[in-house]
Enzyme design. Structure first.
Site, PDB file in Angstrom:
ATOM      1  N   HIS A 145       0.831  -1.203   0.000  1.00  0.00           N
ATOM      2  CA  HIS A 145       0.000   0.000   0.000  1.00  0.00           C
ATOM      3  C   HIS A 145       0.866   1.253   0.000  1.00  0.00           C
ATOM      4  O   HIS A 145       1.560   1.531   0.975  1.00  0.00           O
ATOM      5  CB  HIS A 145      -0.931  -0.034   1.233  1.00  0.00           C
ATOM      6  CG  HIS A 145      -1.841   1.134   1.329  1.00  0.00           C
ATOM      7  ND1 HIS A 145      -2.166   1.725   2.524  1.00  0.00           N
ATOM      8  CD2 HIS A 145      -2.504   1.840   0.375  1.00  0.00           C
ATOM      9  CE1 HIS A 145      -2.993   2.738   2.298  1.00  0.00           C
ATOM     10  NE2 HIS A 145      -3.203   2.836   1.010  1.00  0.00           N
ATOM     11  N   GLU A 157       3.062   0.307   3.128  1.00  0.00           N
ATOM     12  CA  GLU A 157       2.610  -0.719   4.074  1.00  0.00           C
ATOM     13  C   GLU A 157       2.614  -2.079   3.360  1.00  0.00           C
ATOM     14  O   GLU A 157       1.937  -2.245   2.347  1.00  0.00           O
ATOM     15  CB  GLU A 157       1.201  -0.396   4.580  1.00  0.00           C
ATOM     16  CG  GLU A 157       1.164   0.819   5.506  1.00  0.00           C
ATOM     17  CD  GLU A 157      -0.251   1.189   5.961  1.00  0.00           C
ATOM     18  OE1 GLU A 157      -0.410   1.593   7.117  1.00  0.00           O
ATOM     19  OE2 GLU A 157      -1.190   1.078   5.154  1.00  0.00           O
ATOM     20  N   ASN A 196      -4.039   4.678   7.433  1.00  0.00           N
ATOM     21  CA  ASN A 196      -5.376   5.248   7.246  1.00  0.00           C
ATOM     22  C   ASN A 196      -6.178   5.270   8.542  1.00  0.00           C
ATOM     23  O   ASN A 196      -7.088   6.079   8.707  1.00  0.00           O
ATOM     24  CB  ASN A 196      -6.141   4.506   6.142  1.00  0.00           C
ATOM     25  CG  ASN A 196      -5.664   4.925   4.753  1.00  0.00           C
ATOM     26  OD1 ASN A 196      -4.861   5.848   4.627  1.00  0.00           O
ATOM     27  ND2 ASN A 196      -6.147   4.247   3.732  1.00  0.00           N
TER      28      ASN A 196
HETATM   29  N1  3HC Z   1       2.942  14.156  -7.337  1.00  0.00           N
HETATM   30  C1  3HC Z   1       4.279  14.054  -7.240  1.00  0.00           C
HETATM   31  N2  3HC Z   1       5.028  14.917  -6.553  1.00  0.00           N
HETATM   32  C2  3HC Z   1       4.401  15.927  -5.932  1.00  0.00           C
HETATM   33  C3  3HC Z   1       2.998  16.097  -5.975  1.00  0.00           C
HETATM   34  C4  3HC Z   1       2.266  15.138  -6.722  1.00  0.00           C
HETATM   35  N3  3HC Z   1       0.932  15.177  -6.809  1.00  0.00           N
HETATM   36  N4  3HC Z   1       2.678  17.180  -5.248  1.00  0.00           N
HETATM   37  C5  3HC Z   1       3.826  17.688  -4.766  1.00  0.00           C
HETATM   38  N5  3HC Z   1       4.852  16.915  -5.180  1.00  0.00           N
HETATM   39  C6  3HC Z   1       6.256  17.120  -4.883  1.00  0.00           C
HETATM   40  C7  3HC Z   1       6.754  18.426  -5.446  1.00  0.00           C
HETATM   41  O1  3HC Z   1       7.172  18.252  -6.792  1.00  0.00           O
HETATM   42  C8  3HC Z   1       7.898  18.743  -4.517  1.00  0.00           C
HETATM   43  O2  3HC Z   1       9.037  17.984  -4.895  1.00  0.00           O
HETATM   44  P1  3HC Z   1      10.501  18.564  -4.675  1.00  0.00           P
HETATM   45  O3  3HC Z   1      10.627  18.913  -3.228  1.00  0.00           O
HETATM   46  O4  3HC Z   1      11.353  17.396  -5.093  1.00  0.00           O
HETATM   47  O5  3HC Z   1      10.574  19.724  -5.595  1.00  0.00           O
HETATM   48  C9  3HC Z   1       7.453  18.169  -3.175  1.00  0.00           C
HETATM   49  O6  3HC Z   1       6.422  17.229  -3.467  1.00  0.00           O
HETATM   50  C10 3HC Z   1       6.925  19.248  -2.280  1.00  0.00           C
HETATM   51  O7  3HC Z   1       5.851  19.873  -2.956  1.00  0.00           O
HETATM   52  P2  3HC Z   1       5.420  21.382  -2.768  1.00  0.00           P
HETATM   53  O8  3HC Z   1       6.632  22.212  -2.434  1.00  0.00           O
HETATM   54  O9  3HC Z   1       4.597  21.787  -3.930  1.00  0.00           O
HETATM   55  O10 3HC Z   1       4.399  21.364  -1.584  1.00  0.00           O
HETATM   56  P3  3HC Z   1       4.571  20.857  -0.125  1.00  0.00           P
HETATM   57  O11 3HC Z   1       5.923  21.110   0.428  1.00  0.00           O
HETATM   58  O12 3HC Z   1       3.381  21.422   0.554  1.00  0.00           O
HETATM   59  O13 3HC Z   1       4.406  19.279  -0.216  1.00  0.00           O
HETATM   60  C11 3HC Z   1       3.082  17.346  -0.115  1.00  0.00           C
HETATM   61  C12 3HC Z   1       3.295  18.691  -0.807  1.00  0.00           C
HETATM   62  C13 3HC Z   1       4.258  16.421  -0.429  1.00  0.00           C
HETATM   63  C14 3HC Z   1       1.814  16.773  -0.717  1.00  0.00           C
HETATM   64  C15 3HC Z   1       2.994  17.602   1.440  1.00  0.00           C
HETATM   65  O14 3HC Z   1       2.070  18.598   1.708  1.00  0.00           O
HETATM   66  C16 3HC Z   1       2.606  16.352   2.208  1.00  0.00           C
HETATM   67  O15 3HC Z   1       3.441  15.534   2.519  1.00  0.00           O
HETATM   68  N6  3HC Z   1       1.311  16.252   2.538  1.00  0.00           N
HETATM   69  C17 3HC Z   1       0.783  15.077   3.248  1.00  0.00           C
HETATM   70  C18 3HC Z   1       0.457  13.995   2.254  1.00  0.00           C
HETATM   71  C19 3HC Z   1      -0.087  12.767   2.894  1.00  0.00           C
HETATM   72  O16 3HC Z   1      -0.341  12.695   4.101  1.00  0.00           O
HETATM   73  N7  3HC Z   1      -0.302  11.723   2.077  1.00  0.00           N
HETATM   74  C20 3HC Z   1      -0.893  10.480   2.539  1.00  0.00           C
HETATM   75  C21 3HC Z   1      -2.325  10.466   2.151  1.00  0.00           C
HETATM   76  S1  3HC Z   1      -3.128   8.986   2.661  1.00  0.00           S
HETATM   77  C22 3HC Z   1      -2.987   7.939   1.358  1.00  0.00           C
HETATM   78  O17 3HC Z   1      -2.464   8.250   0.321  1.00  0.00           O
HETATM   79  C23 3HC Z   1      -3.518   6.565   1.556  1.00  0.00           C
HETATM   80  C24 3HC Z   1      -4.656   6.235   0.642  1.00  0.00           C
HETATM   81  O18 3HC Z   1      -5.044   4.908   0.879  1.00  0.00           O
HETATM   82  C25 3HC Z   1      -5.822   7.159   0.829  1.00  0.00           C
END
Ligand code: 3HC
Length: 288
Positions: A145, A157, A196
């Site tokens: 996951h 995971e 989750n």
């Molecule tokens: N795809 C790929 N890379 C991405 C992206 C995307 N959609 N969005 C942002 N990034 C990358 C950027 O390119 C950037 O890369 P770099 O540092 O190498 O240049 C890096 O992430 C940081 O992006 P930003 O500077 O634009 O923005 P942030 O610093 O705010 O980071 C984030 C964005 C990484 C999304 C951060 O806010 C984060 O970690 N958020 C929490 C995400 C989270 O909790 N995810 C888990 C969700 S639960 C899940 O997925 C499980 C499922 O079953 C539901």
């Protein structure tokens, strides 16, 4: 114990946001990787999005242009599962979150993939025990996951079901590490696994605080970021994950546990009914 099965070719089934980034992650780690989807259009979109993504990584200096070129050369796209499955050592299914669809895929993979191949599902709501029987090789089946955005999030995971062999677990952990990820082992299937469940607990509390008028959504998000150093607030994170996905996970968890405390949240369900799915639809809790 060292895994005995070397992984030489990866197959990802499903070219959505998760599947396509899982495939790019594998290709960036040097694995020849095929993305299979029933929709040609979805494959074209995925290929274009992955090009965009690596262009951005190159532009920001995170990836050398040569590495990007090598990764794309290792990636291929196909609608023909019969043709591509026989070459795969490690399969990651990231198709639609429906048991009937996943069962049919695992049954086909059981017939088509080489006997040593590991068959993993990226599902967050369907434990691999539900599809293991259909594959005819339950010991080689587990959940793998990933988290959104896959290219960024380190955690994977690895979830074993009661019949997953130790060798499969070891290979899955080693494979995830070889992708540059930090895998964790989940010893039994519980709804939501670990991440989750943690995310859901924070979301539930945030929704209750908002409904009770304790603080605004913006201030709840700000508190999570500035007091707890979460990278995103719970409402922002719901928008990133997709409110349809948040609602679906809650429905699946509730169906599995029967606990009224796990019932889907009415305000999330209302946003979904209004077509507000989060970032991907341009609006959710916030507008984009
Ligand atoms: N795809 C790929 N890379 C991405 C992206 C995307 N959609 N969005 C942002 N990034 C990358 C950027 O390119 C950037 O890369 P770099 O540092 O190498 O240049 C890096 O992430 C940081 O992006 P930003 O500077 O634009 O923005 P942030 O610093 O705010 O980071 C984030 C964005 C990484 C999304 C951060 O806010 C984060 O970690 N958020 C929490 C995400 C989270 O909790 N995810 C888990 C969700 S639960 C899940 O997925 C499980 C499922 O079953 C539901």
């Amino acid at each position: 114990m060292q895994p005995r099965t070397p992984v030489t070719r990866v197959l990802v089934i499903g070219a959505g946001a998760m599947g396509s980034q899982i495939a790019l992650t594998a290709a960036l780690a040097g694995y020849p990787t095929t993305v299979q989807d029933v929709s040609e259009c979805q494959l074209d979109d995925a290929a274009a999005q992955l090009r965009d993504r690596t262009d951005k990584m190159v532009a920001s200096g995170k990836l050398a242009a040569e590495q990007a070129g090598q990764a794309h050369a290792l990636l291929d796209f196909s609608t023909d599962l019969d043709a591509v499955a026989p070459a795969a050592d490690f399969v990651i299914e990231a198709a639609t979150e429906r048991l009937d669809i996943k069962e049919a895929i695992f049954a086909r993979l059981g017939r088509l993939a080489p006997p040593h191949a590991i068959l993993a599902t990226n599902s967050s709501t369907i434990g691999s025990s539900a599809v293991a029987g259909a594959s005819g090789r339950p010991g080689q089946v587990c959940n793998l996951h990933f988290f959104n955005p896959v290219l960024v999030m380190e955690c994977v995971e690895v979830v074993r079901h009661a019949g997953t062999s130790q060798e499969t677990v070891d290979t899955a952990l080693a494979f995830a590490r070889s992708l540059g990820k930090a895998p964790v082992l989940i010893n039994r299937e519980v709804p939501g696994f670990v991440a989750n469940r943690l995310m859901g607990a924070v979301q539930k509390e945030a929704l209750a605080l908002l409904a009770g008028g304790v603080a605004s959504m913006e201030d709840i998000d700000a508190t999570a970021k500035t007091a707890l150093r979460h990278p995103m607030g719970p409402f922002e994170l719901m928008d990133l994950v997709g409110l349809d996905v948040v609602d679906y996970i809650a429905q699946a968890t509730h169906a599995a546990t029967g606990d009224p405390a796990d019932a889907p949240d009415a305000s999330v369900a209302a946003l979904v009914r209004a077509g507000k799915l989060g970032r991907k639809s341009g609006a959710g809790w916030y507008s984009y």
